[in-house]
Motif scaffolding. Structure first.
Motif, PDB file in Angstrom:
ATOM      1  N   PHE B 237     -89.500 -40.127  30.773  1.00 23.05           N
ATOM      2  CA  PHE B 237     -90.620 -41.055  30.528  1.00 23.05           C
ATOM      3  C   PHE B 237     -91.878 -40.279  30.124  1.00 23.05           C
ATOM      4  CE2 PHE B 237     -88.475 -44.783  32.288  1.00 23.05           C
ATOM      5  CZ  PHE B 237     -89.094 -45.803  31.584  1.00 23.05           C
ATOM      6  N   ILE B 238     -92.136 -39.180  30.809  1.00 20.53           N
ATOM      7  CA  ILE B 238     -93.336 -38.394  30.489  1.00 20.53           C
ATOM      8  C   ILE B 238     -93.253 -37.872  29.048  1.00 20.53           C
ATOM      9  CG2 ILE B 238     -94.532 -36.198  30.971  1.00 20.53           C
ATOM     10  CD1 ILE B 238     -94.064 -36.711  33.921  1.00 20.53           C
ATOM     11  N   ILE B 239     -92.100 -37.355  28.676  1.00 20.30           N
ATOM     12  CA  ILE B 239     -91.957 -36.807  27.313  1.00 20.30           C
ATOM     13  C   ILE B 239     -92.152 -37.914  26.272  1.00 20.30           C
ATOM     14  CG2 ILE B 239     -90.287 -35.784  25.679  1.00 20.30           C
ATOM     15  CD1 ILE B 239     -89.127 -34.257  28.131  1.00 20.30           C
ATOM     16  N   VAL B 240     -91.534 -39.060  26.522  1.00 24.86           N
ATOM     17  CA  VAL B 240     -91.642 -40.168  25.558  1.00 24.86           C
ATOM     18  C   VAL B 240     -93.090 -40.657  25.462  1.00 24.86           C
ATOM     19  CG1 VAL B 240     -90.979 -42.576  25.124  1.00 24.86           C
ATOM     20  CG2 VAL B 240     -89.244 -40.908  25.809  1.00 24.86           C
ATOM     21  N   LEU B 241     -93.720 -40.857  26.609  1.00 23.68           N
ATOM     22  CA  LEU B 241     -95.096 -41.381  26.591  1.00 23.68           C
ATOM     23  C   LEU B 241     -96.075 -40.363  25.999  1.00 23.68           C
ATOM     24  CD1 LEU B 241     -95.347 -43.238  30.034  1.00 23.68           C
ATOM     25  CD2 LEU B 241     -94.940 -44.219  27.779  1.00 23.68           C
ATOM     26  N   TYR B 242     -95.864 -39.079  26.289  1.00 26.34           N
ATOM     27  CA  TYR B 242     -96.745 -38.043  25.730  1.00 26.34           C
ATOM     28  C   TYR B 242     -96.605 -38.022  24.204  1.00 26.34           C
ATOM     29  CZ  TYR B 242     -98.797 -33.538  24.559  1.00 26.34           C
ATOM     30  OH  TYR B 242     -99.565 -32.560  23.978  1.00 26.34           O
ATOM     31  N   SER B 243     -95.357 -38.033  23.737  1.00 24.27           N
ATOM     32  CA  SER B 243     -95.122 -37.986  22.282  1.00 24.27           C
ATOM     33  C   SER B 243     -95.746 -39.202  21.605  1.00 24.27           C
ATOM     34  CB  SER B 243     -93.623 -37.959  21.970  1.00 24.27           C
ATOM     35  OG  SER B 243     -93.029 -36.920  22.678  1.00 24.27           O
ATOM     36  N   PHE B 244     -95.585 -40.354  22.233  1.00 26.83           N
ATOM     37  CA  PHE B 244     -96.131 -41.570  21.634  1.00 26.83           C
ATOM     38  C   PHE B 244     -97.663 -41.545  21.650  1.00 26.83           C
ATOM     39  CE2 PHE B 244     -96.981 -46.274  21.736  1.00 26.83           C
ATOM     40  CZ  PHE B 244     -96.595 -46.492  20.432  1.00 26.83           C
ATOM     41  N   SER B 245     -98.237 -41.047  22.734  1.00 26.47           N
ATOM     42  CA  SER B 245     -99.709 -40.945  22.816  1.00 26.47           C
ATOM     43  C   SER B 245    -100.237 -40.021  21.726  1.00 26.47           C
ATOM     44  CB  SER B 245    -100.147 -40.381  24.173  1.00 26.47           C
ATOM     45  OG  SER B 245     -99.716 -41.215  25.193  1.00 26.47           O
ATOM     46  N   MET B 246     -99.550 -38.897  21.532  1.00 21.24           N
ATOM     47  CA  MET B 246     -99.979 -37.951  20.488  1.00 21.24           C
ATOM     48  C   MET B 246     -99.863 -38.579  19.101  1.00 21.24           C
ATOM     49  SD  MET B 246    -101.332 -35.259  21.513  1.00 21.24           S
ATOM     50  CE  MET B 246    -101.398 -34.411  19.954  1.00 21.24           C
ATOM     51  N   HIS B 247     -98.792 -39.337  18.906  1.00 24.85           N
ATOM     52  CA  HIS B 247     -98.611 -40.026  17.632  1.00 24.85           C
ATOM     53  C   HIS B 247     -99.791 -40.978  17.375  1.00 24.85           C
ATOM     54  CE1 HIS B 247     -96.807 -42.420  14.463  1.00 24.85           C
ATOM     55  NE2 HIS B 247     -96.987 -43.497  15.200  1.00 24.85           N
ATOM     56  N   LEU B 248    -100.173 -41.721  18.412  1.00 22.99           N
ATOM     57  CA  LEU B 248    -101.289 -42.673  18.266  1.00 22.99           C
ATOM     58  C   LEU B 248    -102.596 -41.940  17.982  1.00 22.99           C
ATOM     59  CD1 LEU B 248    -100.530 -45.137  21.219  1.00 22.99           C
ATOM     60  CD2 LEU B 248    -100.170 -45.545  18.782  1.00 22.99           C
ATOM     61  N   LEU B 249    -102.818 -40.842  18.689  1.00 17.30           N
ATOM     62  CA  LEU B 249    -104.056 -40.080  18.482  1.00 17.30           C
ATOM     63  C   LEU B 249    -104.096 -39.468  17.082  1.00 17.30           C
ATOM     64  CD1 LEU B 249    -104.829 -38.025  21.715  1.00 17.30           C
ATOM     65  CD2 LEU B 249    -106.379 -39.525  20.503  1.00 17.30           C
ATOM     66  N   ASN B 250    -102.981 -38.897  16.660  1.00 18.08           N
ATOM     67  CA  ASN B 250    -102.949 -38.268  15.326  1.00 18.08           C
ATOM     68  C   ASN B 250    -103.149 -39.299  14.221  1.00 18.08           C
ATOM     69  OD1 ASN B 250    -102.559 -35.765  16.422  1.00 18.08           O
ATOM     70  ND2 ASN B 250    -100.327 -35.864  16.310  1.00 18.08           N
ATOM     71  N   LYS B 251    -102.632 -40.502  14.475  1.00 19.32           N
ATOM     72  CA  LYS B 251    -102.802 -41.571  13.486  1.00 19.32           C
ATOM     73  C   LYS B 251    -104.207 -42.174  13.553  1.00 19.32           C
ATOM     74  CE  LYS B 251    -100.390 -45.463  12.537  1.00 19.32           C
ATOM     75  NZ  LYS B 251     -99.526 -46.555  12.996  1.00 19.32           N
ATOM     76  N   GLY B 252    -104.861 -41.963  14.680  1.00 14.76           N
ATOM     77  CA  GLY B 252    -106.203 -42.520  14.869  1.00 14.76           C
ATOM     78  C   GLY B 252    -106.174 -43.979  15.248  1.00 14.76           C
ATOM     79  N   LYS B 253    -105.042 -44.423  15.783  1.00 17.93           N
ATOM     80  CA  LYS B 253    -104.889 -45.838  16.153  1.00 17.93           C
ATOM     81  C   LYS B 253    -105.995 -46.292  17.111  1.00 17.93           C
ATOM     82  CE  LYS B 253    -102.767 -49.786  16.948  1.00 17.93           C
ATOM     83  NZ  LYS B 253    -102.762 -50.836  15.945  1.00 17.93           N
ATOM     84  N   GLY B 254    -106.736 -47.302  16.690  1.00 17.45           N
ATOM     85  CA  GLY B 254    -107.765 -47.886  17.552  1.00 17.45           C
ATOM     86  C   GLY B 254    -109.038 -47.062  17.672  1.00 17.45           C
TER      87      GLY B 254
END
Lengths: 311, 257
Positions: B237-254
């Motif tokens: 769960f930590i790996i999945v959530l970290y990867s997804f958070s980084m994806h959102l940050l890199n994309k600039g989501k929100g």
């Protein structure tokens, strides 16, 4: 000379389909004090947003002191200091902490940041308020806080998006002096403002943007020299009822003590005064009816509008 | 940025986050302590005395690990979701976005802030629980590692919630309608072996069950789930959530337009 900022064919289409920038190219030299003007919604803040990476561009490129904001983003961002249009600090944080934290984001150790914060708080007249929460500051103080924050990491390029909006005249003049000082020390400054007097007083070069297109990019001196005529308002020492006839000038009597004169560029002001003196008309003071840049600015926007309608 | 500059940037966010929730400790640290004390009084003392033992332990002792874990989960999540959304709302997130700081430092800084609150509140709740229960530590390593990993996991989840949130309602919907039911149904107050077979199986879909049971193992040495399964679930769960958070940050989501 190094380019402080190089923008090439910058385009931005927002998710809702609105085209904010239609391919803007722009260079700002190192050490310049550059005015980026335009009406509301012209695209100024979008350009600034892209330069500072708060807005994702659709295409084009931006380099700050030669470092591309895509490939060398860390270096490019280190060079840049941003004073945005709207307040964007945590209002529940003490202002000293806001400054020190900002330096921390750039990797500046706390001890060094504290010294810099003290210096800027003194210079910008915020020292007495350093322990106050940001929400307790007046509008002018908040603007100065944002300038101090942007300077914490000693950027080589400072971008100010309407820094004097809503600020009283005295503070505005203090801010102008401060900006002139840091520009003289070598910081390149890009300024957007709706106070055209401010742009004319401070800036050496100017870009005018309208509907996402750069419609002018030249020196302030060159732009002002394009004025074909200037309108002056003269406050008279004696009452007159009849308009004097000065050849080549268009005169209007606003009231018996106020005269409006439209003076063509080729006519010297001396001629006008000689004539008025000869006819015993005493002039107490004289001022421009509108800011000179304002006149040019409005003309350019009208022409840009006309071109848009024609196409 | 050099490594030392990155460490300075990271430390800046962590200290800022720490001071933020300490400054408002009446809103952040005190309520979970009072709530947990009420749980101990009502469920542990008053009702618990009627229930008798649970898997060989006093009911009060049985629920202590789960209640500490509940405080850690809700506070780690709550800290990051409210702080990062607050930064978005006031736009002071831009202070970080215009800096040369890499996105992973921003994420790790906020997660560390969430973990810090999880630790402070978790310790406070543990101290309170000592008034009602005699705490025994069966395996300190399991205890500490599950505590920290769970806190990291829910800090990441809070971060994702904050990225997607567009209003203050959005940051309370997930905790109210998802997190709280999952926590209550995650085996804090009971062993899943007491449930009918269908609900036992259904409970296995609840990730919080694995954390509560692993944490309980650290205190009491009993668990409904094998420890290795719990660790695997938490780490995945930590790996999945970290990867997804980084994806959102890199994309600039929100945060970037």
């Amino acid at each position: 000379m190094t380019k402080a900022l190089q923008i090439k064919d910058l385009k931005k289409i927002y998710d809702n389909g609105f085209t904010a920038l239609k391919g803007v190219s722009l260079d700002v030299e190192e050490g310049d004090f550059y005015a980026l003007l335009g009406p509301n919604g012209a695209g100024k803040s979008t350009i600034i947003g892209i330069i500072s990476s708060l807005v994702n561009k659709t295409s084009g490129s931006v380099s700050i002191f030669g470092d591309n904001t895509d490939n060398d983003f860390a270096l490019a961002r280190t060079y840049l200091g941003l004073v945005p249009q709207e307040f964007n600090f945590n209002v529940f944080e003490p202002i000293g902490e806001i400054l020190i934290n900002q330096a921390g984001y750039y990797g500046i150790p706390r001890a060094k940041a504290e010294l810099k914060a003290d210096e800027l708080l003194h210079k910008l007249g915020l020292w007495e308020k350093r322990l106050d929460m940001a929400r307790q500051l007046s509008g002018g103080m908040k603007r100065r806080l944002m300038i101090a924050r942007a300077l914490m990491h000693e950027p080589r390029l400072l971008i100010l998006d309407e820094p004097t909006a809503g600020v009283d005249i005295e503070i505005r003049h203090t801010m102008w002096e401060f900006l002139k000082e840091i520009n003289a020390q070598g910081t390149t400054i890009i300024l957007t403002t709706h106070y055209l007097e401010e742009a004319e007083n401070l800036c050496r070069n100017i870009g005018i943007i309208d509907h996402g297109t750069l419609i002018e990019n030249t020196s302030m001196r060159e732009l002002i020299s394009r004025l074909q005529q200037e309108t002056f308002v003269l406050d008279l020492g004696n009452s007159i009822t009849k308009l004097p006839d000065v050849s080549g000038c268009n005169l209007t009597l606003l009231d018996d003590h106020t005269l409006e004169v439209i003076l063509p560029r080729e006519r010297a002001v001396n001629d006008l005064f000689s004539y008025l003196t000869k006819h015993d008309i005493k002039v107490l003071s004289m001022r421009n009816k509108t800011n000179r840049l304002e006149q040019l600015f409005m003309d350019m926007l009208d022409k840009s509008e006309a071109r848009g309608n024609a196409s | 940025m050099t490594n030392s500059e990155k460490i300075t940037a990271f430390r800046t966010i962590v200290v800022k986050e720490f001071l933020r929730f300490i400054r408002i400790w009446v809103q952040t640290v005190l309520p979970p302590v009072i709530t947990t004390a009420l749980y101990f009084i009502i469920f542990g003392n008053l009702i618990g005395s009627q229930i008798g033992d649970m898997e060989g332990f006093r009911y009060m002792d049985y629920i202590v690990p789960g209640l500490i874990m509940m405080a850690v989960i809700t506070n780690s999540y709550g800290n990051v979701v409210s702080s990062f959304y607050g930064s978005k709302f006031q736009r002071n997130v831009e202070e970080m976005l215009v800096s040369p700081m890499p996105n992973y430092i921003i994420l790790c800084g906020y997660v560390a802030g969430g973990v810090a609150r999880g630790i402070i509140v978790g310790l406070a709740v543990t101290l309170i629980s000592m008034l009602f229960s005699e705490l025994h530590v069966y395996n300190g390593w399991v205890l500490v590692s599950v505590f920290i990993l769970t806190s990291i996991l829910f800090s990441l989840a809070g971060f994702i919630n904050a990225v997607y949130a567009n209003s203050f309602d959005d940051i309370s919907i997930v905790p109210t309608f998802v997190l709280t039911p999952l926590t209550y149904l995650g085996g804090i107050f009971y062993s899943i072996s007491l449930l009918p077979e269908f609900w036992q199986t259904a409970s296995l879909a609840n990730p919080i069950l694995y954390m509560v049971n692993a944490f309980r193992y650290g205190f009491l040495g009993i668990t409904d789930i094998h420890l290795s399964v719990s660790y695997t679930i938490i780490i995945v769960f930590i790996i999945v959530l970290y990867s997804f958070s980084m994806h959102l940050l890199n994309k600039g989501k929100g945060i970037r337009t």
